[in-house]
Design a protein around this motif. Structure first.
Motif, short mmCIF file in Angstrom:
data_model
loop_
_atom_site.label_atom_id
_atom_site.label_comp_id
_atom_site.label_asym_id
_atom_site.label_seq_id
_atom_site.Cartn_x
_atom_site.Cartn_y
_atom_site.Cartn_z
N UNK A 55 14.62 41.07 16.96
CA UNK A 55 13.59 40.71 16.01
C UNK A 55 13.92 41.31 14.65
N UNK A 56 13.16 40.91 13.64
CA UNK A 56 13.36 41.49 12.32
C UNK A 56 14.26 40.70 11.41
N UNK A 57 14.62 39.47 11.82
CA UNK A 57 15.49 38.65 10.98
C UNK A 57 14.79 37.42 10.42
N UNK A 58 13.68 37.00 11.02
CA UNK A 58 13.07 35.73 10.64
C UNK A 58 12.69 35.66 9.18
N UNK A 77 7.57 30.76 9.36
CA UNK A 77 6.36 31.26 8.72
C UNK A 77 5.11 30.92 9.52
N UNK A 78 5.07 29.72 10.08
CA UNK A 78 3.92 29.33 10.89
C UNK A 78 3.89 30.14 12.18
N UNK A 79 5.04 30.36 12.78
CA UNK A 79 5.12 31.18 14.00
C UNK A 79 4.61 32.60 13.73
N UNK A 80 5.04 33.18 12.60
CA UNK A 80 4.57 34.52 12.24
C UNK A 80 3.06 34.55 12.04
N UNK A 81 2.55 33.50 11.37
CA UNK A 81 1.11 33.44 11.13
C UNK A 81 0.35 33.35 12.45
N UNK A 94 2.50 21.70 16.93
CA UNK A 94 1.13 21.64 17.45
C UNK A 94 0.97 22.37 18.79
N UNK A 95 1.90 22.20 19.76
CA UNK A 95 1.72 22.92 21.03
C UNK A 95 1.72 24.44 20.85
N UNK A 96 2.52 24.95 19.95
CA UNK A 96 2.60 26.39 19.73
C UNK A 96 1.32 26.94 19.10
N UNK A 97 0.66 26.15 18.27
CA UNK A 97 -0.55 26.60 17.58
C UNK A 97 -1.74 26.72 18.52
N UNK A 121 -1.19 35.62 3.02
CA UNK A 121 -0.83 34.37 2.35
C UNK A 121 0.63 34.46 1.93
N UNK A 122 1.42 33.49 2.35
CA UNK A 122 2.81 33.38 1.92
C UNK A 122 2.90 32.21 0.95
#
Length: 238
Positions: free
Chosen positions: A199-202, A135-139, A102-105, A228-229
């Motif tokens: 970067x590039x591994x997540x 996935x949420x971080x990327x979004x 939640x804090x990150x969003x 959409x994932x």
């Protein structure tokens, strides 16, 4: 029309070859760094009384550790990492993980719709948690600072062989991806971020984990219209 890419499609010769290559390289590197670390441990014991030599050994140990970390990432992408798999309810894991995120969003509007029934899969809970977080971080990174919308949904579905599976969809209203970017999205070290090689591994590691659990990961995206994932994991029916 959004572009759609099944990143776990075994008929993709390029992806199959890349996974096999990564697995082979990871195996060889693991053998090399196992030997290097063993010898470094012996050297540290012999040279720890010499400050200059000890400092040099510490530098070498740090370099070797970077190599070990790289090997672990390759193993994850190739679906060869060590997993502690057991039955887990993805709804429970998602609820707990999202509370922590939640804090990150921040100001992003988040809508979570979980299936009424338990969706139990056979997977590593820690790695599944990491996958959701990635996935949420990327979004979130793709969404605008204000007006971001994130939608998370779970449901019971079927895979291509009509076997029951748990489906997780994560959708955002971010900048989306061009087809040529999406096709390379899970390649190791591929990134649109210009800052550094860490970067590039997540997403590649997420894809490897889903593959190792017998599942499928699919992307749908359009420039300016978000992404959409969708993850499909076999249900644990035992």
């Amino acid at each position: 029309m959004p572009s759609r890419c099944n990143l776990m499609n075994d008929s993709s010769e390029k992806m199959t070859a890349l996974v096999q290559f990564a697995g082979t390289v990871a195996h060889e590197l693991n053998n090399i760094f196992t030997a290097v670390n063993g010898n470094l441990s012996l050297l540290r014991q012999e040279l720890e009384t010499d400050p200059q030599q000890a400092s040099t050994i510490r530098d070498v140990v740090r370099a070797a550790q970077r190599g070990i970390d790289l090997t672990a990432k390759l193993q994850a992408f190739a679906g060869r990492q060590r997993l502690e798999r057991r039955p887990i309810d993805i709804n429970r894991v998602i609820s707990r993980t999202m509370r922590g995120l939640e804090p990150m969003l921040g100001s992003a509007m988040t809508q979570i719709t979980l299936a009424d029934e338990e969706l139990v899969v056979y997977a590593d809970e820690g790695k599944f948690t990491d996958t959701i977080a990635e996935l949420v971080k990327n979004a979130r990174a793709a969404m605008p600072p204000l007006g971001g919308r994130l939608t998370i949904e779970t449901l019971r579905g079927e895979d291509e062989r009509r076997r029951p599976c748990a489906v997780l969809r994560i959708a955002d209203n971010g900048r989306g991806m061009a087809p040529e970017v999406m096709e390379r999205a899970v390649e190791p070290l591929f990134t649109t971020n210009p800052y550094g090689i860490q970067t590039g591994w997540g997403l590649s590691n997420c894809a490897g984990f889903i593959r190792q659990c017998g599942g499928k990961l699919t992307l749908s995206s359009e420039l300016g219209q978000g992404t959409v994932v969708e993850i499909c994991l076999p249900l644990d029916t035992d």
